[in-house]
Scaffold this motif. Sequence first.
Motif, PDB file in Angstrom:
ATOM      1  N   MET A 669      -1.996  -7.636   1.935  1.00 20.64           N
ATOM      2  CA  MET A 669      -1.444  -6.687   2.902  1.00 20.64           C
ATOM      3  C   MET A 669      -0.504  -5.738   2.157  1.00 20.64           C
ATOM      4  O   MET A 669       0.695  -5.972   2.053  1.00 20.64           O
ATOM      5  CB  MET A 669      -0.700  -7.421   4.018  1.00 20.64           C
ATOM      6  N   LYS A 670      -1.095  -4.682   1.620  1.00 19.00           N
ATOM      7  CA  LYS A 670      -0.307  -3.745   0.836  1.00 19.00           C
ATOM      8  C   LYS A 670       0.784  -3.094   1.664  1.00 19.00           C
ATOM      9  O   LYS A 670       1.897  -2.861   1.207  1.00 19.00           O
ATOM     10  CB  LYS A 670      -1.224  -2.668   0.241  1.00 19.00           C
ATOM     11  N   ASP A 671       0.468  -2.781   2.907  1.00 14.08           N
ATOM     12  CA  ASP A 671       1.420  -2.132   3.803  1.00 14.08           C
ATOM     13  C   ASP A 671       2.033  -3.178   4.729  1.00 14.08           C
ATOM     14  O   ASP A 671       1.340  -3.785   5.542  1.00 14.08           O
ATOM     15  CB  ASP A 671       0.716  -1.043   4.615  1.00 14.08           C
ATOM     16  N   LEU A 672       3.336  -3.375   4.569  1.00 21.72           N
ATOM     17  CA  LEU A 672       4.033  -4.373   5.382  1.00 21.72           C
ATOM     18  C   LEU A 672       4.649  -3.764   6.641  1.00 21.72           C
ATOM     19  O   LEU A 672       5.445  -4.425   7.317  1.00 21.72           O
ATOM     20  CB  LEU A 672       5.139  -5.034   4.554  1.00 21.72           C
ATOM     21  N   SER A 673       4.298  -2.522   6.964  1.00 21.05           N
ATOM     22  CA  SER A 673       4.895  -1.874   8.132  1.00 21.05           C
ATOM     23  C   SER A 673       4.501  -2.577   9.430  1.00 21.05           C
ATOM     24  O   SER A 673       5.288  -2.631  10.382  1.00 21.05           O
ATOM     25  CB  SER A 673       4.482  -0.404   8.188  1.00 21.05           C
TER      26      SER A 673
END
Length: 1019
Positions: A669-673
């Motif tokens: 999950m590269k984007d933790l937003s």
Amino acid sequence: MWLKPEEVLLKNALKLWVTQKSSCYFILQRRRGHGEGGGRLTGRLVGALDAVLDSNARVAPFRILLQVPGSQVYSPIACGELLNGSDVYWAIATGATLEEINQHWDWLEQNLLHTLSVFDNKDDIASFVKGKVKALIAEETSSRLAEQEEEPEKFREALVKFEARFNFPEAEKLVTYYSCCCWKGRVPRQGWLYLSINHLCFYSFFLGKELKLVIPWVDIQKLERTSNVFLTDTIRITTQNKERDFSMFLNLNEVFKIMEQLADVTLRRLLDNEAFDLDPDLQEPSQITKRDLEARAQNEFFRAFFRLPRKEKLRAVVDCSLWTPFSRCHTAGRMFASDSYICFASREDGCCHVVLPLREVVSIEKMEDTSLLPNPIIVSIRSKMAFQFIELKDRENLVEGLLERLKQVHANHPVHYDTSASDEDMTSPVFYSTSLCSGHKFGDLEIVSSQSSEEHEDESSPLHPGPLTAVFQQSGSQSPDSHLSREQIKISLWSDHFVEYGRTVCMFRTEKIRKLVAMGIPESLRGKLWLLFSDAVTDLASHPGYYGNLVEESLGRCCLVTEEIERDLHRSLPEHPAFQNETGIAALRRVLTAYAHRNPKIGYCQSMNILTSVLLLYAKEEEAFWLLVAVCERMLPDYFNHRVIGAQVDQSVFEELIKEQLPELVEHMKDLSALASVSLSWFLTLFLNIMPLESAVNVVDCFFYDGIKAIFQLGLAVLEANAEGLCSSKDDGQALMILSRFLDHIKNEDSPGPPIGSHHAFFSDDREPYPVTDIADLIRDSYEKFGDQSVEQIEHLRCKHRIRVLQGHEDTTKQNVLRVVIPEVSILPEDLEELYDLFKREHLMSCYWEQPRPGVQRHDPSRPYAEQYRIDARQFAHLFQLVSPWTCGAHTEILAERTFRLLDDNMDQLMEFKAFVSCLDIMYNGEMNEKIKLLYRLHIPPALTENDRDSQSPLKNPLLSTSRPLVFGKSNGDTVDYQKQLKQMIKDLAKEKDKTEKELPKMSQDYFVELNIIKRFKL
């Protein structure tokens, strides 16, 4: 700058110094390479030497030496002969500029030179001069606060160089300085790093090249320790456009902590006005010193570790050992003494710590010093316990300070207690601190406050008498017998623990009690232990009748806050029977309204209703109020305000912990937003709104004992338990569904009451069986796998991420302002962005060095984005001279004053960015009639006043100064139609234009006919 006289060896000094002036007693020398005649190559070599060598005396470009004729070290340099041998002189002054050193030289000639001739003994001359110079230094030191530094002499010299090199106002106080390297690509530049209250500055002079670097703390977006291919440890400063690396520090840890403190203090002082008033240490930046910053960092750690009020100021930290009866030995650690507390923390993390409110202390006594018990003291408390501390250094002063503060605490909060109590009270598991309000009993002590019990009962009569669970726990299905037996086992374990470790707020807090908390506190003890762990019990005892008075003052008032509270009352745990009737709703209303009245800066924020509802279930109404105070004001600082800065900071810290502890999850999950959008509610509601209530209260148990650390580690445990599903999820929506289903199926097998589901769960699908997770197992895993984070590490991460969060808010504000302004002006977006930065910088510069008159009100994060930064008339005049095309020499200042008065519609002496840009847009891009209209309005009220200074302005030309008066006014108060006056002015312009045009020569009729004939012939 005067120096403490020190001997200077001149054997090889003439290779580096050139004599400028000399007398019988003094010599003024210039460093080779500075000024004229230094030689190009010599200047570069000496400059490089000054930059590399850590020697203040050789860096100064000018100096004055003391010489005594006839002494053993005298050499006739005044007569022009060269020095030789190993003669020694005294350096008494240095200067960064020729003007500065000449001032010192003139002072010596005027005040000392003639006086020295009266001395017969040459040694007396040297002693007299050195004593006079030391007196001058002491006088300057007291005025410049240099005595607060560890090495005043070196600090004073660095201060002079800092002021000469960077030319800041005197109010820009230097805090400390370091020798270091600044990296430019792969090239290091050796120089000096100066840390002031508002700026980070670097100066280097290397091989003839001078480098000056000035970075305002408020521009720093990231401050971190990193490494490069050349060095393993550097400090990286990241601003909007550049990164700077600094290295080669003698003590990099100290430098980084000071940088972190200064950046945090400045950003919170200038950009976070909501929390500004809560920290009085930030209100006097001109008084901040390095020692103050170190003390502030220690204070913040002390308050965070023991979760004490912000007003507590640490007075002493002493290494010692405490007798721990449960281990039958002395435990090494440190004593922390503050205004109202004595605290102890063992060296081994988690082994043991103690919190002793001075309100609980009866006596502090010194014992006989022996070889087995060196320097011991005994601290006795009201619950008939005593704490023995040994190996205390400077015991006399420590005890004297403790007794003085103990006397002050007892004078401010007198407490009388009675030892009459029934046997039932003595054996009851219900316990309190020994200094509670009237009517509360603990053990064999019953406390009677200075206020009469009858009066207190009258004040508390409208309040609900006990926890709501005591009334509504039987609503619904009956609890199974197995649950009751588990509850009784827990009560038995806690009772045994109280016997060995104590049962008041002064209990020994060890790893054993943490394990008991992780299992879940028994329902009957939960509210009492929350009070002890948070120390809300001390606030409750110290303020008898306070809550009742707040309720009386706040009820019946109607405002925006009370309207928000009323809207959320019926949304607070609607599934629980306690809040399905007016009893629970009324208690919730009183607590929330009273707190909003107590702390209007916070007032009421969403999620406070959920938290307060749970507090009311397990604590009495007044106790719930003080628990809410403890949570909002010290356990979760800056959480409950308009921008929820504290929650966003902890959310950002949580993301970094995810990257450290769960790298495999981060890789998928590269984007933790997406996780951030979910985890924010975890921190704001302490999981109360996320999982079933009977499970969530166990999380609150851990929170009151371990603070925010419990939420961090539980969040990591939740993600780790779902790591496989999250890694295989196809999109953010599926990942959120996985987490929501997991949290909704966390059960509490030990709960004695009926299960109450979480109505806030995102997804619920009863058609498919979903595995159930026991909350006790999840909490145990969180402690075992992620419980190694210390309070100091969390506070460091908070400080680091607070910078990023505040700068993120500033970027959001900037983008929102530009989005609003861009459609209304013709200025290019990139130019508009630069104007915004210039406008903001002008505002901040006034905050740096001016007294905070309306300055604190200028930046208000609660205002609309376009109105958050405002400038006054003087700042506008400065910007007007920089960017306005309408500059007219000496009259520019007057024109700026009129423009400011014209744009200040509400006459509050402050201007917003939107008005500033709109004016510039007319000047640069407006139509001619718009420019003329603006120019005309600058010559009529309100821009023009009767006491206007512009009496000889070239703007008053015949085109604008007609026979009509410039100041219009009517005695009857009627308004003036300036549109008619503008039309008349345009007509005057046209007439004036006609007068200036040259008339063509008149043509006779015959000549006109002739020209027409010729024209027709040609056609």
